[in-house]
Design a protein around this motif. Structure first.
Motif, mmCIF file in Angstrom:
data_model
loop_
_atom_site.group_PDB
_atom_site.id
_atom_site.type_symbol
_atom_site.label_atom_id
_atom_site.label_comp_id
_atom_site.label_asym_id
_atom_site.label_seq_id
_atom_site.Cartn_x
_atom_site.Cartn_y
_atom_site.Cartn_z
ATOM 1 N N VAL A 1 50.308 44.585 32.306
ATOM 2 C CA VAL A 1 49.769 44.577 33.648
ATOM 3 C C VAL A 1 48.396 44.588 33.974
ATOM 4 O O VAL A 1 47.224 43.772 34.212
ATOM 5 C CB VAL A 1 50.376 46.065 33.706
ATOM 6 C CG1 VAL A 1 49.246 46.871 35.142
ATOM 7 C CG2 VAL A 1 51.506 46.598 34.213
ATOM 8 N N SER A 2 47.764 44.327 32.754
ATOM 9 C CA SER A 2 46.227 44.372 32.656
ATOM 10 C C SER A 2 45.806 42.671 32.399
ATOM 11 O O SER A 2 45.229 42.299 33.667
ATOM 12 C CB SER A 2 46.162 44.975 30.996
ATOM 13 O OG SER A 2 44.609 44.427 30.789
ATOM 14 N N ARG A 3 46.472 42.506 32.307
ATOM 15 C CA ARG A 3 46.072 41.009 32.089
ATOM 16 C C ARG A 3 47.119 40.201 33.811
ATOM 17 O O ARG A 3 45.893 38.921 34.030
ATOM 18 C CB ARG A 3 47.532 39.916 31.221
ATOM 19 C CG ARG A 3 46.966 38.658 30.948
ATOM 20 C CD ARG A 3 45.848 38.305 30.599
ATOM 21 N NE ARG A 3 45.644 36.533 30.273
ATOM 22 C CZ ARG A 3 45.068 35.855 30.502
ATOM 23 N NH1 ARG A 3 43.688 36.439 30.792
ATOM 24 N NH2 ARG A 3 45.100 34.438 30.535
ATOM 25 N N ARG A 4 47.387 40.786 34.252
ATOM 26 C CA ARG A 4 48.216 39.796 35.346
ATOM 27 C C ARG A 4 46.792 40.407 36.514
ATOM 28 O O ARG A 4 47.034 40.129 37.197
ATOM 29 C CB ARG A 4 49.259 40.708 35.600
ATOM 30 C CG ARG A 4 50.640 39.860 35.419
ATOM 31 C CD ARG A 4 51.627 41.024 35.809
ATOM 32 N NE ARG A 4 52.276 41.969 37.070
ATOM 33 C CZ ARG A 4 52.574 42.397 37.124
ATOM 34 N NH1 ARG A 4 53.431 42.696 36.185
ATOM 35 N NH2 ARG A 4 53.122 43.863 38.533
ATOM 36 N N ALA A 5 46.464 41.658 36.575
ATOM 37 C CA ALA A 5 45.120 42.576 37.633
ATOM 38 C C ALA A 5 44.048 41.147 36.682
ATOM 39 O O ALA A 5 43.427 40.660 38.110
ATOM 40 C CB ALA A 5 44.891 43.526 37.409
ATOM 41 N N GLU A 6 43.823 40.875 35.622
ATOM 42 C CA GLU A 6 42.606 39.556 35.354
ATOM 43 C C GLU A 6 42.527 38.832 35.683
ATOM 44 O O GLU A 6 42.087 38.309 36.880
ATOM 45 C CB GLU A 6 42.965 39.860 33.958
ATOM 46 C CG GLU A 6 41.620 38.739 33.046
ATOM 47 C CD GLU A 6 41.818 38.908 31.819
ATOM 48 O OE1 GLU A 6 41.209 38.194 31.303
ATOM 49 O OE2 GLU A 6 42.202 40.174 31.066
#
Length: 180
Positions: free
Chosen positions: A58-63
């Motif tokens: 999820v964090s990587r997708r937001a990034e």
């Protein structure tokens, strides 16, 4: 030949009966509970690991979403300035980022599905383990009761009858007998 088969069957039956007597059900049940608790702990650790992976995705997708926004702004600048070669490079990065985002979304979806299945299995196994634990406690309580057939002090205290209870019972019995 039939005689040998029958004799061997008798020996096997006797051997199984001896083994059944040697095995203590309470010990076997407690061991099963321990094994179930260990399996539950393993599943809990797996769930935590999957949850961490999901959080990272999820964090990587937001990034990647932020990166795509920056690339869009940079592309606007390149086209306004007429820098076609730089725009091609940025478009390549944007396409790579979009594909990576799609891959991450598929992985996140599969991971969410795995988490849901694991949660359902954990709930089911917790219920089974609790049922086994209760059976083990019940069996252990029966064994203690079998080991000590005499009533204990607590049991004897509960059996004591107070004088006022005798008096009330006497009056009730007297009234019952006085009625025709």
């Amino acid at each position: 030949m039939a005689l040998i088969t029958r004799v061997s069957r008798l020996f096997r039956a006797d051997a199984h009966a001896v083994l059944d007597r040697l095995e203590e059900p309470a010990l076997l049940l407690r061991q099963a509970v321990r094994e179930m608790e260990a399996a539950l702990a393993d599943d809990e650790r797996r769930r935590q690991r999957l949850d961490r992976q999901h959080t990272q995705l999820v964090s990587r997708r937001a990034e990647l979403g932020r990166t795509l926004g920056e690339l869009a702004r940079d592309l606007d600048v390149c086209f306004e300035a007429g820098k076609q070669e730089l725009a091609r490079t940025l478009l390549r990065r944007r396409l790579e980022s979009e594909r990576l985002l799609q891959l991450l979304e598929r992985r996140a979806s599969a991971l969410a599905e795995s988490l849901a299945e694991l949660d359902a299995r954990l709930d089911e196994n917790r219920a089974r383990c609790e049922a086994m634990r209760q059976k083990a406690e019940l069996l252990a309580g029966e064994e203690r009761a079998d080991d000590d057939p005499l009533p204990g002090r607590d049991d004897l205290a509960a059996l004591r009858v107070r004088d006022d209870e005798v008096e009330i019972a006497f009056l009730q019995e007297q009234r019952r007998r006085a009625r025709p």
